[in-house]
Design a protein around this motif. Structure first.
Motif, mmCIF file in Angstrom:
data_model
loop_
_atom_site.group_PDB
_atom_site.id
_atom_site.type_symbol
_atom_site.label_atom_id
_atom_site.label_comp_id
_atom_site.label_asym_id
_atom_site.label_seq_id
_atom_site.Cartn_x
_atom_site.Cartn_y
_atom_site.Cartn_z
ATOM 1 N N TYR A 1 -77.132 35.156 2.546
ATOM 2 C CA TYR A 1 -77.058 35.120 1.082
ATOM 3 C C TYR A 1 -76.270 36.303 0.542
ATOM 4 O O TYR A 1 -75.568 36.191 -0.467
ATOM 5 N N ARG B 1 -79.455 22.557 -7.813
ATOM 6 C CA ARG B 1 -79.333 22.059 -6.442
ATOM 7 C C ARG B 1 -79.242 20.526 -6.441
ATOM 8 O O ARG B 1 -80.017 19.829 -7.088
ATOM 9 N N GLU C 1 -72.682 35.410 0.827
ATOM 10 C CA GLU C 1 -72.351 34.400 -0.185
ATOM 11 C C GLU C 1 -72.247 35.033 -1.565
ATOM 12 O O GLU C 1 -71.309 34.765 -2.330
ATOM 13 N N ASN C 2 -73.219 35.893 -1.901
ATOM 14 C CA ASN C 2 -73.212 36.538 -3.208
ATOM 15 C C ASN C 2 -71.983 37.429 -3.384
ATOM 16 O O ASN C 2 -71.328 37.418 -4.431
ATOM 17 N N LEU D 1 -81.289 27.943 -9.790
ATOM 18 C CA LEU D 1 -80.622 27.316 -8.649
ATOM 19 C C LEU D 1 -81.328 26.039 -8.224
ATOM 20 O O LEU D 1 -80.690 25.095 -7.757
ATOM 21 N N SER E 1 -67.962 27.993 -3.656
ATOM 22 C CA SER E 1 -68.406 26.872 -2.829
ATOM 23 C C SER E 1 -69.899 26.607 -2.992
ATOM 24 O O SER E 1 -70.460 25.803 -2.243
ATOM 25 N N SER E 2 -70.553 27.270 -3.953
ATOM 26 C CA SER E 2 -71.989 27.067 -4.161
ATOM 27 C C SER E 2 -72.336 27.347 -5.616
ATOM 28 O O SER E 2 -71.595 28.028 -6.347
ATOM 29 N N TRP E 3 -73.509 26.851 -6.031
ATOM 30 C CA TRP E 3 -73.986 27.137 -7.388
ATOM 31 C C TRP E 3 -74.324 28.614 -7.555
ATOM 32 O O TRP E 3 -74.142 29.177 -8.642
ATOM 33 N N ALA E 4 -74.796 29.244 -6.495
ATOM 34 C CA ALA E 4 -75.098 30.674 -6.593
ATOM 35 C C ALA E 4 -73.840 31.463 -6.926
ATOM 36 O O ALA E 4 -73.857 32.369 -7.781
ATOM 37 N N GLN E 5 -72.743 31.125 -6.279
ATOM 38 C CA GLN E 5 -71.497 31.825 -6.567
ATOM 39 C C GLN E 5 -71.020 31.556 -7.980
ATOM 40 O O GLN E 5 -70.557 32.468 -8.676
ATOM 41 N N LEU F 1 -70.711 20.279 -7.678
ATOM 42 C CA LEU F 1 -70.026 21.404 -8.295
ATOM 43 C C LEU F 1 -68.919 20.879 -9.207
ATOM 44 O O LEU F 1 -68.372 19.796 -8.974
#
Length: 272
Positions: free
Chosen positions: A246, A204, A249-250, A200, A218-222, A208
């Motif tokens: 988190y 960062r 989000e996860n 990540l 909506s995030s790199w983690a997702q 995206l």
């Protein structure tokens, strides 16, 4: 939350859970402990159930048991833990301790961690499964040098689960282990889904992909989690966190469309 069936039973399992390493190794009175009920609430509210722990995670099993005991409404948790010791009797003692710490009379998934003395533990696990004390049996590993042994055990023994490290920047299991699990009807839990922690950080600041909104990311983690659960052999990913933000989000990563093969390949190219 999206689900995928456990091959050995056809029971649907939510595709994102939570790992308790580090995040749950805290005691009452610690400020970090106070956030954990909300972590579990965010998981369950999103439709997740898998909570993975281990005797090797310090206080994590005890913390998990405490939090689930007071959770209202009744917790829907799919409880997974591990045995990691030598000798059948030592394994029995360790697993009995897990039942006490988790405050349960049934554990959904018991895993032989890193295959340590697996031939000694497997008969106990099979007996306890027949008795209904555990519902599923699995093995775990994280070291690529052990993958040949993991492969041999999966070929030789009927197992329900393999927990293995798999991430966008750690794809060694794709060549043999994931296809083997699919062929043998073994569910796969992905641990360390963000790699060694650098994934990540490397992503960062990068924009995206333009299609991220189409898959409700909506995030790199997702996106990193969506990459994993799009693989047809993967049953669940268990990112570890003690942060409710988190966790939410996860968990949201298992909503919306799965990634296409082309989208997965684009992510692979982005990390090199």
């Amino acid at each position: 939350m999206l689900t995928r069936d456990i091959p050995s039973s056809a029971e649907p399992l939510p595709m994102i859970g939570v790992g308790t390493y580090r995040g749950f190794d805290v005691a009452p009175g610690d400020p970090a402990y106070q956030a954990l009920p909300e972590v579990l609430s965010e998981l369950f509210k999103a439709g997740g159930t898998v909570v993975d722990s281990s005797p090797m995670y310090g206080r994590a099993e005890q913390t998990t048991g405490e939090l689930l005991a007071i959770h209202r409404p009744r917790s829907p948790a799919f409880l997974a833990t591990k045995v990691w010791t030598r000798g059948a009797q030592a394994g029995i003692a360790q697993m009995e301790a897990s039942f006490r710490l988790l405050q349960t009379d049934r554990i959904d998934l018991m895993q032989i961690h890193n295959l340590l003395d697996w031939k000694a533990h497997l008969p106990t696990l099979r007996q306890w499964k027949e008795q209904g004390r555990i519902r599923y049996i699995g093995i775990t590993h994280y070291t690529p040098s052990a993958y040949d042994e993991v492969e041999a055990v999966i070929k030789a023994e009927p197992l329900d689960f393999l927990q293995i490290n798999y991430a966008l920047d750690d794809r060694a299991v794709e060549s043999r282990l994931l296809p083997l699990c699919r062929d043998r009807g073994v569910a796969v839990i992905c641990n360390r889904p963000f790699g060694g922690g650098e994934l990540l950080g490397r992503l960062r600041g990068k924009p995206l992909p333009g299609w991220a909104g189409e898959v409700q990311a909506s995030s790199w983690a997702q996106l990193a989690l969506k990459f994993l659960i799009a693989h047809p052999a993967v049953t669940c990913a268990i990112p570890g966190t003690g942060n409710p933000k988190y966790m939410k989000e996860n968990a949201t990563a298992a909503q919306g469309p799965l990634l296409t093969d082309a989208q997965r390949q684009q992510l692979i190219a982005l990390v090199g």
